[in-house]
Design an enzyme around this catalytic site. Structure first.
Site, PDB file in Angstrom:
ATOM      1  N   CYS A   7      -2.941 -60.593 -78.677  1.00  0.00           N
ATOM      2  CA  CYS A   7      -2.477 -60.065 -80.157  1.00  0.00           C
ATOM      3  C   CYS A   7      -1.590 -58.909 -80.064  1.00  0.00           C
ATOM      4  O   CYS A   7      -0.989 -58.634 -78.877  1.00  0.00           O
ATOM      5  CB  CYS A   7      -3.602 -59.817 -80.921  1.00  0.00           C
ATOM      6  SG  CYS A   7      -4.671 -58.474 -80.530  1.00  0.00           S
ATOM      7  N   ASN A  10      -4.562 -55.460 -79.147  1.00  0.00           N
ATOM      8  CA  ASN A  10      -5.819 -55.957 -78.369  1.00  0.00           C
ATOM      9  C   ASN A  10      -6.983 -54.926 -78.672  1.00  0.00           C
ATOM     10  O   ASN A  10      -7.906 -54.591 -78.082  1.00  0.00           O
ATOM     11  CB  ASN A  10      -5.364 -55.567 -76.898  1.00  0.00           C
ATOM     12  CG  ASN A  10      -6.483 -56.253 -75.758  1.00  0.00           C
ATOM     13  OD1 ASN A  10      -6.648 -55.674 -74.784  1.00  0.00           O
ATOM     14  ND2 ASN A  10      -7.148 -57.528 -76.180  1.00  0.00           N
ATOM     15  N   CYS A  12      -8.361 -55.889 -82.212  1.00  0.00           N
ATOM     16  CA  CYS A  12      -8.771 -56.674 -83.499  1.00  0.00           C
ATOM     17  C   CYS A  12      -9.250 -58.106 -83.033  1.00  0.00           C
ATOM     18  O   CYS A  12     -10.232 -58.559 -82.682  1.00  0.00           O
ATOM     19  CB  CYS A  12      -8.082 -56.465 -84.822  1.00  0.00           C
ATOM     20  SG  CYS A  12      -7.932 -54.886 -85.441  1.00  0.00           S
ATOM     21  N   ARG A  13      -8.096 -58.803 -83.171  1.00  0.00           N
ATOM     22  CA  ARG A  13      -8.084 -60.239 -83.088  1.00  0.00           C
ATOM     23  C   ARG A  13      -8.642 -60.732 -81.678  1.00  0.00           C
ATOM     24  O   ARG A  13      -9.264 -61.724 -81.343  1.00  0.00           O
ATOM     25  CB  ARG A  13      -6.704 -60.974 -83.613  1.00  0.00           C
ATOM     26  CG  ARG A  13      -6.590 -60.916 -85.126  1.00  0.00           C
ATOM     27  CD  ARG A  13      -5.183 -61.182 -85.267  1.00  0.00           C
ATOM     28  NE  ARG A  13      -4.422 -60.167 -85.062  1.00  0.00           N
ATOM     29  CZ  ARG A  13      -3.044 -60.229 -85.043  1.00  0.00           C
ATOM     30  NH1 ARG A  13      -2.516 -61.207 -85.725  1.00  0.00           N
ATOM     31  NH2 ARG A  13      -2.314 -59.296 -84.597  1.00  0.00           N
ATOM     32  N   SER A  14      -7.848 -60.231 -80.592  1.00  0.00           N
ATOM     33  CA  SER A  14      -7.820 -60.923 -79.238  1.00  0.00           C
ATOM     34  C   SER A  14      -9.049 -60.617 -78.485  1.00  0.00           C
ATOM     35  O   SER A  14      -9.489 -61.279 -77.903  1.00  0.00           O
ATOM     36  CB  SER A  14      -6.457 -60.749 -78.344  1.00  0.00           C
ATOM     37  OG  SER A  14      -6.418 -59.234 -78.020  1.00  0.00           O
ATOM     38  N   ASP A 123      -3.363 -60.697 -89.134  1.00  0.00           N
ATOM     39  CA  ASP A 123      -3.749 -59.239 -88.652  1.00  0.00           C
ATOM     40  C   ASP A 123      -4.687 -58.549 -89.559  1.00  0.00           C
ATOM     41  O   ASP A 123      -4.131 -58.636 -90.676  1.00  0.00           O
ATOM     42  CB  ASP A 123      -2.338 -58.548 -88.464  1.00  0.00           C
ATOM     43  CG  ASP A 123      -2.597 -57.204 -87.968  1.00  0.00           C
ATOM     44  OD1 ASP A 123      -3.955 -56.759 -87.680  1.00  0.00           O
ATOM     45  OD2 ASP A 123      -1.634 -56.496 -87.493  1.00  0.00           O
TER      46      ASP A 123
END
Ligand code: 4NP
Length: 157
Positions: A7, A10, A12-14, A123
């Site tokens: 993401c 690095n 939040c999402r990944s 995001d």
């Protein structure tokens, strides 16, 4: 097999994808056969823990992200990993631009594995807690699809 989730930050999402996917691999009995990592395209959060909102949301679903630390995507990742999966189109553009011509890695969007081709995991950084729940819902769906795909590959190997 090696899988890398990518993401922007690095945090939040990944890392959420890394934690959720690792936990599902474990339940599927594939933890020994698949390595998982995550990184960001930016250098903004190198060495940092995931966002506390991501940690809390994942914890509520039984996944611990607290020990993960941010790192940035590097060229060597294209040699190390078999699957390099971006969360959104901006991540994917960056991946395509950095990808060495010789790389054999599958580079694509993670949500393709939820049967949602060309869709992004939004995001959640500037939004509220609902964004983090949505991220988890999407990541859980895509993780199950990716496990099915990896199982097909591993069965053939
Ligand atoms: P991520 O979210 O890419 O899912 O980790 C973000 C984290 C931080 C920032 C943007 C997105 N930021 O602007 O610092």
């Amino acid at each position: 097999m090696r899988v890398l989730f990518v993401c922007l930050g690095n945090i939040c999402r990944s890392p959420t994808a890394e934690g959720v996917f690792r936990s599902r691999l474990d339940k599927a009995g594939l933890a020994e056969r698949v390595e998982v990592d995550s990184c960001g395209t930016s250098d903004w959060h190198i060495g940092e823990s995931p966002d506390p909102r991501a940690v809390a949301a994942a914890k509520s679903r039984g996944v611990d992200l607290s020990r993960l630390r941010g790192r940035q995507l590097c060229e060597d990742d294209f040699r190390r990993f078999d699957y390099i999966l971006g969360m959104d189109h901006m991540n994917l553009e960056k991946l395509e631009a950095m990808r060495p011509a010789k790389s054999q890695a599958h580079v694509g969007l993670f949500l393709d594995f939820a049967g949602r081709s060309d869709e992004a995991i939004p995001d959640p950084y500037t939004g509220d807690d609902r964004g983090f729940e949505k991220v988890l819902d999407l990541i859980e769906a895509a993780s199950d699809g990716l496990i099915d795909e990896l199982r097909r590959h591993l069965d053939r190997a």
